[in-house]
Motif scaffolding. Sequence first.
Motif, PDB file in Angstrom:
ATOM      1  N   LEU A 139      13.865  41.669  52.030  1.00  0.00           N
ATOM      2  CA  LEU A 139      15.160  41.288  52.586  1.00  0.00           C
ATOM      3  C   LEU A 139      15.485  42.216  53.755  1.00  0.00           C
ATOM      4  O   LEU A 139      15.287  43.419  53.684  1.00  0.00           O
ATOM      5  CB  LEU A 139      16.260  41.402  51.531  1.00  0.00           C
ATOM      6  CG  LEU A 139      16.298  40.316  50.447  1.00  0.00           C
ATOM      7  CD1 LEU A 139      17.291  40.703  49.360  1.00  0.00           C
ATOM      8  CD2 LEU A 139      16.669  38.970  51.052  1.00  0.00           C
ATOM      9  N   MET A 187      11.379  37.282  56.338  1.00  0.00           N
ATOM     10  CA  MET A 187      12.114  36.324  55.522  1.00  0.00           C
ATOM     11  C   MET A 187      12.147  34.932  56.133  1.00  0.00           C
ATOM     12  O   MET A 187      12.185  33.930  55.426  1.00  0.00           O
ATOM     13  CB  MET A 187      13.547  36.818  55.290  1.00  0.00           C
ATOM     14  CG  MET A 187      13.657  37.973  54.315  1.00  0.00           C
ATOM     15  SD  MET A 187      12.995  37.603  52.669  1.00  0.00           S
ATOM     16  CE  MET A 187      14.106  36.305  52.134  1.00  0.00           C
ATOM     17  N   GLU A 188      12.143  34.833  57.453  1.00  0.00           N
ATOM     18  CA  GLU A 188      12.192  33.528  58.109  1.00  0.00           C
ATOM     19  C   GLU A 188      10.801  32.968  58.407  1.00  0.00           C
ATOM     20  O   GLU A 188      10.678  31.854  58.888  1.00  0.00           O
ATOM     21  CB  GLU A 188      12.996  33.621  59.410  1.00  0.00           C
ATOM     22  CG  GLU A 188      14.485  33.830  59.194  1.00  0.00           C
ATOM     23  CD  GLU A 188      15.133  32.671  58.440  1.00  0.00           C
ATOM     24  OE1 GLU A 188      14.674  31.521  58.603  1.00  0.00           O
ATOM     25  OE2 GLU A 188      16.082  32.913  57.673  1.00  0.00           O
ATOM     26  N   VAL A 207      12.390  32.859  52.661  1.00  0.00           N
ATOM     27  CA  VAL A 207      13.791  32.725  52.269  1.00  0.00           C
ATOM     28  C   VAL A 207      13.981  31.543  51.332  1.00  0.00           C
ATOM     29  O   VAL A 207      14.836  31.570  50.440  1.00  0.00           O
ATOM     30  CB  VAL A 207      14.709  32.606  53.511  1.00  0.00           C
ATOM     31  CG1 VAL A 207      14.498  31.287  54.237  1.00  0.00           C
ATOM     32  CG2 VAL A 207      16.168  32.793  53.111  1.00  0.00           C
ATOM     33  N   ARG A 217      21.647  42.803  57.729  1.00  0.00           N
ATOM     34  CA  ARG A 217      20.932  41.527  57.765  1.00  0.00           C
ATOM     35  C   ARG A 217      20.427  41.144  56.376  1.00  0.00           C
ATOM     36  O   ARG A 217      20.428  39.977  55.997  1.00  0.00           O
ATOM     37  CB  ARG A 217      19.753  41.615  58.737  1.00  0.00           C
ATOM     38  CG  ARG A 217      19.012  40.277  58.930  1.00  0.00           C
ATOM     39  CD  ARG A 217      17.691  40.486  59.656  1.00  0.00           C
ATOM     40  NE  ARG A 217      17.881  41.227  60.889  1.00  0.00           N
ATOM     41  CZ  ARG A 217      16.953  42.013  61.430  1.00  0.00           C
ATOM     42  NH1 ARG A 217      15.785  42.174  60.818  1.00  0.00           N
ATOM     43  NH2 ARG A 217      17.192  42.642  62.562  1.00  0.00           N
ATOM     44  N   GLN A 275      23.315  39.715  54.450  1.00  0.00           N
ATOM     45  CA  GLN A 275      23.648  38.399  55.003  1.00  0.00           C
ATOM     46  C   GLN A 275      22.632  37.349  54.561  1.00  0.00           C
ATOM     47  O   GLN A 275      22.996  36.228  54.186  1.00  0.00           O
ATOM     48  CB  GLN A 275      23.700  38.476  56.523  1.00  0.00           C
ATOM     49  CG  GLN A 275      24.079  37.151  57.194  1.00  0.00           C
ATOM     50  CD  GLN A 275      24.073  37.255  58.707  1.00  0.00           C
ATOM     51  OE1 GLN A 275      23.324  38.039  59.285  1.00  0.00           O
ATOM     52  NE2 GLN A 275      24.907  36.464  59.356  1.00  0.00           N
ATOM     53  N   THR A 276      21.347  37.713  54.579  1.00  0.00           N
ATOM     54  CA  THR A 276      20.304  36.779  54.159  1.00  0.00           C
ATOM     55  C   THR A 276      20.450  36.404  52.694  1.00  0.00           C
ATOM     56  O   THR A 276      20.325  35.231  52.323  1.00  0.00           O
ATOM     57  CB  THR A 276      18.912  37.390  54.403  1.00  0.00           C
ATOM     58  OG1 THR A 276      18.753  37.659  55.794  1.00  0.00           O
ATOM     59  CG2 THR A 276      17.809  36.446  53.948  1.00  0.00           C
ATOM     60  N   GLN A 324      23.407  34.052  52.303  1.00  0.00           N
ATOM     61  CA  GLN A 324      23.064  32.695  52.763  1.00  0.00           C
ATOM     62  C   GLN A 324      22.171  31.988  51.748  1.00  0.00           C
ATOM     63  O   GLN A 324      22.325  30.789  51.503  1.00  0.00           O
ATOM     64  CB  GLN A 324      22.382  32.775  54.125  1.00  0.00           C
ATOM     65  CG  GLN A 324      23.321  33.204  55.250  1.00  0.00           C
ATOM     66  CD  GLN A 324      22.591  33.498  56.553  1.00  0.00           C
ATOM     67  OE1 GLN A 324      21.367  33.695  56.559  1.00  0.00           O
ATOM     68  NE2 GLN A 324      23.332  33.555  57.651  1.00  0.00           N
ATOM     69  N   ALA A 325      21.251  32.735  51.155  1.00  0.00           N
ATOM     70  CA  ALA A 325      20.378  32.150  50.131  1.00  0.00           C
ATOM     71  C   ALA A 325      21.189  31.713  48.922  1.00  0.00           C
ATOM     72  O   ALA A 325      20.947  30.649  48.344  1.00  0.00           O
ATOM     73  CB  ALA A 325      19.295  33.153  49.734  1.00  0.00           C
TER      74      ALA A 325
END
Length: 416
Positions: free
Chosen positions: A74, A79-80, A94, A137, A140-141, A144-145
């Motif tokens: 993370l 992750m992307e 992700v 970040r 935030q990730t 969002q997940a």
Amino acid sequence: MTCCAIDFGTSNSALARFAGGRVVLAELEPGFTTMPTAVFYNAGDGGRHYGRAAIAEYVDGHDGRLMRSLKSILGSALMEETTDIAPGRSVRYVDVVIGYLRRLRDVAEAQAGAALRRAVLGRPVYFVDDDPVRDARAQQTLAQAAHAAGFETVEFEFEPIAAARDFESRVTEETLVLVADIGGGTSDFSIVRVGPQRRKLADRRADILANHGVHIAGTDFDRAVNLAAIMPTAGFQSKTPEGRDVPSSIYFDLATWHLINTTYTPGRVIEIRRMRPMYADGRAHARLLGILRHRLGHQLAALAEQAKIDVADHGRARIDLSGVDKSLSVAFDQPRQEAALETHVERIVAAAFETTRRAQLDPAQIQALYFTGGSTGLSMLAERIAARFPRAARAEGDRFTSVVSGLALAAQRRFG
């Protein structure tokens, strides 16, 4: 809608809710209130498996992709990115996290008989050491997940603070406690003022005197044991015919959960095969090639983890490596384990001491040490921390569920 709490851990995860005046842990797998943070994509039938079932699929030899330690990436650009799970099939990292969180929610909803749409998630003090941008970040990730997994409202609580709430439910007078939450991926410390009257307060920020942490914990211990006990049988720290050290990057990757699969690519295998003249010990090179060809990296990582546990419990371990070479086994004991872990343990102990400095306190002012997290079962680590705080009484929570219990209490206070 019912609220819940999620401890999304590097090694294991848990979910809890507050019902009937008490914390209720979800049974995420039959007989278990924690579930390994693992996902297996079966290349044969396209199925997806979670937790212990994921690990079993992998150990049973099914063709596919096992992913663990997802929390450790993370905050990174990885992750992307996508990763192959079968010929012609890939998935974003992700999306693996989203699927795992959705699994937790689905299982818990079936048991609760109600929709779970509001959640408090635990987070370490630092997802990423000394990098505030990547740390933000990472949260935030994860948020969002969680939204993508079906949670409409998502809030966060520091994992050590959640543990402090669990500890506070037991104390009878105001206490200054250093919470040591040492799990699979991070070692987090908080100094918190707790007490029977303070637990009634909605805003506890004034009671948090300091937070600190390092991105070192159980998976780092496993890697260190792997490198000290197992990888030397395949040539780690061995010599070239000229007496120089053989290249070591392949061994570090093989001992790091989220990098193991990168060692199996055809290009990497060809590279290692061509390095045969660099090995004075041809048998060690042959073992390394066998590990790559038969994809034994995760199996060896599991053996290293078990050896760490065996040494902690019994002082010694015998590691069966017959899957690498017939009749091969190695002995490992406490002195060797302590030597292998010394650098990591010292950094964790230093982080605990640094927390008191940030709170402008003398270590003698700490009245209690509260240990939680799976890695606190390593006695040498707990003893080294305790030695820096000689006047503090020691207490232990449930190593695997005290954090999620504290998160559930936080969720109840925030959402009702």
